[in-house]
Motif scaffolding. Sequence first.
Motif, PDB file in Angstrom:
ATOM      1  N   THR A 295     -13.946   5.121  -1.327  1.00  0.00           N
ATOM      2  CA  THR A 295     -13.058   4.003  -1.598  1.00  0.00           C
ATOM      3  C   THR A 295     -13.747   3.039  -2.560  1.00  0.00           C
ATOM      4  OG1 THR A 295     -12.092   4.153   0.619  1.00  0.00           O
ATOM      5  CG2 THR A 295     -11.725   2.110  -0.600  1.00  0.00           C
TER       6      THR A 295
ATOM      7  N   SER B  92     -13.211  -0.796  -4.261  1.00  0.00           N
ATOM      8  CA  SER B  92     -12.457  -2.023  -4.067  1.00  0.00           C
ATOM      9  C   SER B  92     -12.918  -3.090  -5.058  1.00  0.00           C
ATOM     10  CB  SER B  92     -12.639  -2.551  -2.639  1.00  0.00           C
ATOM     11  OG  SER B  92     -12.208  -1.608  -1.676  1.00  0.00           O
TER      12      SER B  92
ATOM     13  N   ARG C 161       0.837  -1.204   0.000  1.00  0.00           N
ATOM     14  CA  ARG C 161       0.000   0.000   0.000  1.00  0.00           C
ATOM     15  C   ARG C 161       0.868   1.248   0.000  1.00  0.00           C
ATOM     16  NH1 ARG C 161      -4.236   2.573   4.440  1.00  0.00           N
ATOM     17  NH2 ARG C 161      -4.520   4.490   3.262  1.00  0.00           N
TER      18      ARG C 161
ATOM     19  N   LYS D 247      -2.750   6.216  -2.716  1.00  0.00           N
ATOM     20  CA  LYS D 247      -4.158   5.898  -2.896  1.00  0.00           C
ATOM     21  C   LYS D 247      -4.426   4.436  -3.272  1.00  0.00           C
ATOM     22  CE  LYS D 247      -5.806  10.498  -4.171  1.00  0.00           C
ATOM     23  NZ  LYS D 247      -6.644  11.270  -5.119  1.00  0.00           N
ATOM     24  N   ILE D 248      -3.402   3.622  -3.302  1.00  0.00           N
ATOM     25  CA  ILE D 248      -3.558   2.255  -3.803  1.00  0.00           C
ATOM     26  C   ILE D 248      -3.156   1.253  -2.726  1.00  0.00           C
ATOM     27  CG2 ILE D 248      -2.833   0.569  -5.533  1.00  0.00           C
ATOM     28  CD1 ILE D 248      -4.542   2.764  -6.677  1.00  0.00           C
TER      29      ILE D 248
ATOM     30  N   ASP E  77      -7.624  -1.905  -3.559  1.00  0.00           N
ATOM     31  CA  ASP E  77      -8.428  -0.829  -2.981  1.00  0.00           C
ATOM     32  C   ASP E  77      -7.901   0.491  -3.549  1.00  0.00           C
ATOM     33  OD1 ASP E  77      -9.891  -2.512  -1.129  1.00  0.00           O
ATOM     34  OD2 ASP E  77      -8.040  -2.635   0.023  1.00  0.00           O
ATOM     35  N   TYR E  78      -8.803   1.282  -4.088  1.00  0.00           N
ATOM     36  CA  TYR E  78      -8.426   2.595  -4.602  1.00  0.00           C
ATOM     37  C   TYR E  78      -9.090   3.651  -3.734  1.00  0.00           C
ATOM     38  CZ  TYR E  78      -8.130   6.720  -7.590  1.00  0.00           C
ATOM     39  OH  TYR E  78      -7.892   7.979  -8.066  1.00  0.00           O
TER      40      TYR E  78
END
Length: 875
Positions: A351, A353, A287, A290-291, A343-344
């Motif tokens: 969010t 996903s 992670r 944003k990712i 997950d963005y």
Amino acid sequence: MRKLITVVILLVTFSLAQAQNPAPGGGRGAGRQVNGRFYGKIVDSLSNKPIEFASVQLLQNRFDTATKKRREVVVAGMLTKANGEFSLDNVPAFGQYRLRISVIGFKPYEEPVSFNLRPNGGNADATSLLGALDKDLGNIKLNLEEKVLSNVTVTSSKPLVQLGIDRKIFNVDKNIVSAGGTGIDVMRNVPSLNVDIDGNVTLRNSTPQLFVDGRPTVMTLDQIPADAIESVEIITNPSAKFDASGGTAGILNIVLKKNRKVGYNGNVRANVDSRGKLGGGADINVRQNKINVFASVNYNQRKSISNGTTGQLSKITSPNTFLNQYDRNIMNGNFGFGRAGIDYFIDNRNTLSVTGNLGRGSFAPNTTSDLYIDTLGNPVTSSYSQRISNSSRDFRNLGSQLSYKHNFPRSGQELTADVTYNSGKNTSSNPIVTNYYNQAGGNLKNSFSQNQLGSGTNKNLIIQSDYTNPLTDKSKLEMGVRAAIRSVDSRNDFYIFDPNTGNYVFNNLLSTSYNSRDQVYAAYTTFTNQIKNFGYQVGLRVESSNYHGNLPDKGETFNIKFPVSLFPSFFLSQKFSHDQELQLNYTRRINRPNFWQLFPFTDYSDSLNITRGNPNLKPEFTNSLELSYQKTFANKDNFIASVYYKNTNDLITRYQVSDTNLYTGKPVLVNTYINANSSYVTGLELIGKNKISKWWEITSNFNLYTSKIKIDDPNQPNQGQFASWFGKLSNNFKLPKNFTVQVSGDYQSKTILPPGGSASSAFGGGGRGGFFGQPSASQGYVRPTYGVDAAVRFEFLKNRTASISLNINDIFRTRRQDIHSESIYFIQDAFRRRDPQVLRLNFNWRFGKFDAALFKRKNNRSDNLQGIDNGGMSY
């Protein structure tokens, strides 16, 4: 046996008694650091416009070992973005902090913040706890007038056993007895669950619905690796928020491991068992910004060996016959499981996903059955036959989920929407050769060969949206809508060998094919409120459903529209002093008949298990009531006691009738279904988690229950009512030099057969009927059984990042399946033993670095505020 029962009772009693005298200490058992995230948005109080480049710092008062004084330390910090948003990651979950905000032109701002973790109260399910660790501080307004906010801070450590308002949560990620195994091995050590030798799981004598991450799944427990499971949630009385299907059964929710810490982490594992079968897997999570990306893969080989005997007196012919059947089954198989997702984080409050999983495998059971039949005439005549089955089964499961979550500025207010799609595909081949002899070892009289080729697909689509609105800090309103659409397509082609031509000939009479589609539409609302130490939740669910079945080979179609039904629920909770809590809950649920229960034609494909559905079946409705008490002690020991009662009207139960086999012309027993008038089950359950000393921790479970089925049929013998009980005991010993030992055992007393029978697991095939002539009637009982498992683990390398463990199941070869059943047509006893004393050697290595600036450029102007005194962000 009597001594064993006495020892188990004494150990359970001792465990519960220890809860009254908690031992001191804590040791190193806290495990890895649990981290969370604070986020929010800084705005101008007058214009509500975002404030850029505001300095946001999270401070904590810590003891300085150098100066021997306490001082404020910056735990995390950053400058707000152009939209005023900030996010402080990798914050240790259990602590009290101060949020400090400063920017030129505005008054400094401070407030105390914490994650307010309350695992022993409220709805403490895994989803809620995860949400608590991802805390939205809302829109923070800065102005010229100083505004002081005061919060009540409650901190607590996460116990191994938790009681939520509608569920019990058991954290099993450190269970070493199940390392390298499957979900079935995990369930053997979870309180409240009973697991037989085939891996069939029952909860209070009923088969629970299986969920994965809060959604129904087409996977089975033996297709889920034990190393992928984070926790197990047992929902004995699902609230109005859940699907009302399931009748007397509860929900077994498997929560898979997932990590959102900034940086990267993962683990690699491998295992080998005493039968030479290999397994292994790996996880990775990355992670940054944003990712968040995660992936896992597992592969396991299996070899299962079982032996059984069956004795049956058949009274459907005159003279009567007596069957002695001896079975040996060897199953070789392998399966793989992969899972990945992303997950963005669109921004702090939105969010998106995407998650996918794939499971596939093959199993090849080989069964040899020796059948001795005595015709009890005058004189007695005997015959012998041998049945050899070389089956194979391949399966593939595919699942995916698209999820969206929006957090409103108000903490706790959120909107979620997700689409879940699961599909499964399987093919099978079951060639059976039956050889007939005058006597064992004699000359061959005749031979009969058949082959059944099966294939099928099932698809499950769920569309769901939920909205949560905290009306006050003590109350909240939840509502949602759900559509579930499931389709099944199956075909079984039956072939019989023709000795005249030397070819297999298709048999239309025995072959079956069908497809079905059922739809359930639902909406619910619940209201939760807390008045001082008293809390309550009331809910109402409405469901509408319909069912369509098609038999293309028979030219038959049937449609069933179930009426719109209401399902109320309520949950009451009263907290007392000294960390005590009392809960009372009530729910109403439904169990709709499935395709095989409605199937109107007789299936002769298995001569040992002829089946026929009943298209006149009605749904069964269950009313459940449960009273629970929990006590949490100072050292986080837990004691939970529950009294439960379930009453079911129109219970769908197995039933047997006598008929004539259309193919052979001989009288046979046909297994079908009827609606019983009513049934009930009531019981008492005790669960204790106690730290006997710094090095010894024990989890105990005791369940005492009784049940009764009422059927108005003079030809159906009544099963006498009796009390049953089972107990589990799991001991964890922390020894010097980084060694850990776990010893667990379970005992099941004589218990009544589940009314609907039990489905066979993938390990062993068995199909709808199972091997070894297992009964499927509603009358009968299971004789007592017990077993003991053990494991030892050694951890090494820096921070114990690597470990080697050795586990063994059923040490004393005592687990068995011993069933007695009877009706006006037969009396039967069946005995089986499966896979005792299998050893498994496991290796595990975990790695990672939780660093917020890991992939960032060093000239990022917020770097000087991040990573200062990170509080254990890396291994």
